[in-house]
Structures are given as structure tokens and as C-alpha cells.
Design an enzyme around this catalytic site. Structure first.
Site, PDB file in Angstrom:
ATOM      1  CG  HIS A  65      -6.772  -6.887   0.207  1.00  0.00           C
ATOM      2  ND1 HIS A  65      -7.187  -5.740  -0.411  1.00  0.00           N
ATOM      3  CD2 HIS A  65      -6.240  -6.496   1.394  1.00  0.00           C
ATOM      4  CE1 HIS A  65      -6.907  -4.696   0.367  1.00  0.00           C
ATOM      5  NE2 HIS A  65      -6.334  -5.137   1.460  1.00  0.00           N
ATOM      6  NE  ARG A  66      -7.256  -7.067   5.873  1.00  0.00           N
ATOM      7  CZ  ARG A  66      -6.673  -6.780   7.013  1.00  0.00           C
ATOM      8  NH1 ARG A  66      -7.172  -5.830   7.798  1.00  0.00           N
ATOM      9  NH2 ARG A  66      -5.598  -7.425   7.392  1.00  0.00           N
ATOM     10  CE  LYS A  70     -16.842   3.301   3.969  1.00  0.00           C
ATOM     11  NZ  LYS A  70     -17.548   4.103   2.960  1.00  0.00           N
ATOM     12  CE  LYS A  94      -7.778   7.945  -0.094  1.00  0.00           C
ATOM     13  NZ  LYS A  94      -8.894   8.835  -0.525  1.00  0.00           N
ATOM     14  CE  LYS A 106     -13.648   8.297  -4.819  1.00  0.00           C
ATOM     15  NZ  LYS A 106     -12.831   8.580  -3.628  1.00  0.00           N
ATOM     16  CB  SER A 365     -16.125   5.998   6.244  1.00  0.00           C
ATOM     17  OG  SER A 365     -16.707   7.029   5.493  1.00  0.00           O
TER      18      SER A 365
END
Ligand code: GLU
Length: 474
Positions: A65-66, A70, A94, A106, A365
Site C-alpha cells: 500500500h506504500r 521494508k 509497525k 521480511k 532505518s
């Protein structure tokens, strides 16, 4: 027949479903937010000595969705598809909670990194990265890995270097991975970031008078007793910062080799030095030692705050009822199963959930990624300018009041921010704001009864508004 404990992925699904009912969103949208969008599994051969080892590895992108997506890369013998899916899902929630504009992902490589030499690990890391490049599963605008259990700046440097070999002309190539060494396009303060976020999150929680009163605790972190499970990157920085900056008393610590306990407090620096010198925490002077078999008993000791900072599924239905800590602060991902959580909540415990509490790592990050895209060190443009303005201001006050400040005082007052100052202040701002966003949901909706559900509600609402804005779910 003994019942199988709830799996990590199932716990995440249970947590999601428990929160989803409070959002009032349509089922289709909730389903899209819940599922893992892309799962990449690969086996590749690596020559280790005279043998060829076939290595199993994964990268899961939970939500686009974005973009970029990450999340870290884990090296562990326990890696499996469901575990990586659970961890990727947690990354999505998160990032939403701390307002970092990424989807979740991940990676996992099924190896015990301590069985390999650095040269062999480099070979495995470069081959894994090559597989990700070939499938378009890595890139500053696509998917940006970072460290996780069993990996660190060294592995991130190998990933960056391998990626660069394929994308030599890509200006923003450094943004393909975060957690890199500071002198290789990394950022100050990334290594301690998760532990520092844990400190800020616990401190903010303990600052709320009425929540502490409900637990029978005084407000403030100062003097609170803490037990920490795990002395990896997250655990060791959490311990150190909780003691040094939070004024908390670390009374118990456990690691793979065993556990130590001292109700009068453990000097964390001396303990970490001792472990470095002897290879173990066992026998640390002044503390009672527990062997390998009994190490998990430390989780059940009397303390104010229990910080599981190791791996998932540490507090299960088996030991939940014996936990005495009033606050459980999830520095690790998924340390409590959803079944165990029900037991803990019934016993009146306050659980600070992983998707909020350990978000400091991905927050910094994000700062590193921004720095890589901006191609400039944080603070470079304004540091001296701010220093000069502050200097003039101090001189003006001196003239007006007739009082002069000492050169040392002046130095402290006029100082412009360095990269580390900005990183820490950005992280503190993020952790404080997100805490209150979650607490507002908890206080504002009387059907939401615990902090994890409130955090999931916050995250699901934010993610859903992205889909709404795209017009996918009118
Ligand atoms: N592996 C860390 C986590 O679980 C950091 C992820 C990142 O920095 O992208 O949050």
C-alpha cells in the site's frame, strides 16, 4: 493428546482479527490488509569447503500500500515461510504506527550463522542478494532490507555492494538497504535504535500516572525493576539505556547459556564486559546463576517490567500464568502467543506491543533511507548557522542582564545539532507521538481494552485510508 501451541503467524492473525472488528471497515478491505501480497521462496547452492550446501531462503512482501516495502533479514535455523510471513505482517503495522511511509516485508535465510566463517557468510549473503535482484525483490523504491536476528551492518554492507554491482549507474543505490556501516552510507545511531526506542516507549508508558496506579506502581521509570531476556543487539542496548538513561534497575538477564539474577541490581556494563571476556553471563559476581535448562525461569521472577528481547513464542499458554511482572514490554517480535496474551490480560498485566515498542529500528532505518536519497549528512546545512544564531542570542541576553555565562555553559547552549542528535530527537519524537496516538484509541473506545488491540486499530485505520484514497475500496 497435547494441544499444539498457537503458531506465530496464527497469533498475528488473531491479533489482527481481534482489532479489525473495532474498525468498522468492510471485510474485503480488511482481508486485503491482512494477507501477505508476495511470497518468494528460493533454494540456492553455495560451496562450503568441499561440500555444496543447498540453502533455503525467503523474502515476503506483506503489503505494497506504500512502497518501498521494508523489513529486516533474519539468519536462523528456525526460519520457515510462516515465520517470515508473520514478521513481514508485523512490519506493515509497525511502519503504519510510527508513520514511516513503507509497506512491510521480511527476509529469512535458514542457516545458523554461528556455524559459518565470515567468508562463507559473505558468499551466502551475496548469493541471496543476487536472487533478490534477479526477481526484482530489492531496490530503494521496491523493497529495502535491514538487519534482524543473526545479521548486522556487515551483512548489510555485502548486500549493498552486491546490489551496486548490478546497478552501477543508479544514483540512489545506497537506499537499497539500511543498517549499513556508518562509513558506508549508514547513519549514526542505527545500531542502538531499537533499544533506544524501547527505552522511550517504556518511559512514556510509565509516565502515565493513572495507568501506573492501576498496576499499583508509582509513575516514572526511575528505580523500576527490570528483567531482560536476550542480549543480542536489541536486548543489550535496551538494558544499557534503561539503566543509564532511564534509571531503571536491571535485576535479571537471560541468554542462551543461562540466566543471572540479583534483586539488588546488575551493573549492565560490567555484565556485558564479563560476558565478552568469559563467553557467558554465568558466574557473574554478586548474582545467582541459573543453568541453560532453567534460564527461562527468569521470565517468571518478581519484577516490575519484563522485557522479552529474543525471539517469538517465549511466553506461551504453558508459562503465562506464572509471569509476575506487571508490565511486559515486547522488545522482540511476537514474544507472546495470542493465547498467552489472553491469560496475561485477565491477570491485569499491561503489555506494550512489539508493533509499537520495537519500531525504533525501522524509524531510524527510515532516516537512513532519507539520508541516502538526499545524499547529504543530517545537520550539515544548519548546524553552524544555528550555532551562530544561538551565540548571538546568548550575547544579547548577557548584555541585557549583565550576567555572563561561562565558556562551558556557552558551549552547551549554542551547540548546533549533529547527525546523532537529530536521529535521537527524531526517534524520541516518533515514539512519544505514536504512544499517544495508540493511547487515544484505548481511552476513546471503551470496547478496546488493551494496548495491542489499540495499536492494531491505529495501524489498520491508517493503512485503510491509503486504499480508500486510491479508490480501490469505495
Ligand atoms: N528488523 C527490524 C524490525 O524487526 C528492523 C527493520 C528495518 O529497519 O527495516 O523492526
Amino acid at each position: 493428546m497435547t494441544k499444539q501451541p498457537t503458531s506465530f503467524y496464527q497469533s498475528v492473525i488473531n491479533y489482527f482479527d481481534k482489532a479489525a472488528v473495532h474498525t468498522g471497515l468492510p471485510d474485503g478491505l480488511l482481508e486485503q490488509i491482512k494477507v501477505c501480497n508476495s511470497v518468494y521462496r528460493v533454494n540456492f547452492p553455495v560451496k562450503i569447503g568441499d561440500e555444496v550446501k543447498v540453502i533455503e531462503a525467503y523474502r515476503v512482501q506483506h503489503s505494497q500500500h506504500r512502497t518501498p516495502t521494508k523489513g529486516g533479514i533474519r539468519y536462523s535455523n528456525h526460519v520457515n515461510q510462516e515465520e517470515v510471513m508473520a514478521l513481514a505482517s508485523l512490519m506493515t503495522f509497525k511502519c503504519a504506527i510510527v508513520n514511516v511511509p513503507f509497506g512491510g516485508a521480511k527476509g529469512g535465510v535458514k542457516i545458523n550463522p554461528w556455524d559459518y566463517t565470515p567468508e562463507q557468510l559473505e558468499k551466502i549473503t551475496r548469493r541471496y542478494t543476487t536472487e533478490l535482484v534477479r526477481r526484482n525483490f530489492i531496490g530503494p523504491a521496491i523493497d529495502v532490507p535491514a538487519p534482524d536476528y543473526g545479521t548486522g551492518p556487515r551483512e548489510m554492507a555485502w548486500i549493498y555492494d552486491t546490489y551496486r554491482a548490478f546497478h552501477d549507474d543508479e544514483l540512489d543505490a545506497a537506499g537499497c538497504v539500511t543498517g549499513k556501516p556508518v562509513n558506508l552510507n549508514g547513519i549514526q545511531g542505527r545500531t542502538e535504535a531499537t533499544g533506544r526506542g524501547v527505552l522511550y516507549g517504556i518511559r512514556e508508558t510509565c509516565a502515565v500516572k493513572e495507568d501506573m496506579a492501576r498496576l499499583g506502581l508509582s509513575p516514572g521509570l526511575e528505580g523500576k525493576t527490570v528483567v531482560v531476556q536476550g542480549l543480542g543487539n536489541v536486548g543489550s542496548h535496551s538494558c544499557t539505556l534503561l539503566q543509564d538513561e532511564g534509571g531503571a534497575k536491571i535485576i535479571g538477564v537471560s541468554e542462551v547459556e543461562g540466566a543471572i539474577y540479583n534483586p539488588n541490581g546488575i551493573d549492565v556494563h560490567a555484565m556485558l564486559r564479563f560476558r565478552q571476556e568469559t563467553g557467558s553471563i554465568i558466574g557473574f559476581p554478586g548474582a545467582t546463576s541459573l543453568g541453560k535448562e532453567d534460564r527461562r525461569k527468569v521470565l517468571e521472577f518478581e519484577c516490575d517490567i519484563l522485557v522479552p528481547a529474543a525471539l517469538e513464542n517465549q511466553i506461551t499458554i504453558e508459562n503465562a500464568s506464572r509471569i509476575k511482572a506487571k508490565i511486559i514490554a515486547e522488545a522482540a517480535n511476537g514474544p507472546i502467543t495470542s493465547e498467552a496474551e489472553e491469560v496475561l490480560l485477565k491477570a491485569g498485566k499491561l503489555i506494550i506491543p512489539d508493533i509499537y515498542l520495537n519500531a525504533g529500528g525501522v524509524t531510524v532505518s527510515y532516516f537512513e533511507w532519507l539520508k541516502n536519497l538526499a545524499h547529504v549528512r543530517l545537520g550539515l546545512m544548519e548546524k553552524r548557522f544555528n550555532q551562530q544564531i544561538n551565540d548571538e542570542l546568548v550575547s544579547l541576553v548577557e548584555r541585557q542582564t549583565g550576567r555572563t555565562v561561562s565558556p562551558q555553559e556557552r558551549k552547551v547552549i549554542v551547540r548546533g545539532a549533529d547527525e546523532i542528535d537529530l536521529v535521537r530527537s527524531g526517534l524520541e519524537e516518533t515514539m512519544i507521538n505514536s504512544y499517544h496516538e495508540i493511547r487515544d484509541v484505548l481511552v476513546g473506545n471503551n470496547k478496546v481494552e488493551d494496548m495491542r488491540t489499540a495499536a492494531f486499530v491505529c495501524a489498520i485505520n491508517k493503512i485503510s485510508s491509503d486504499y480508500m484514497a486510491m479508490g480501490i475500496f469505495p
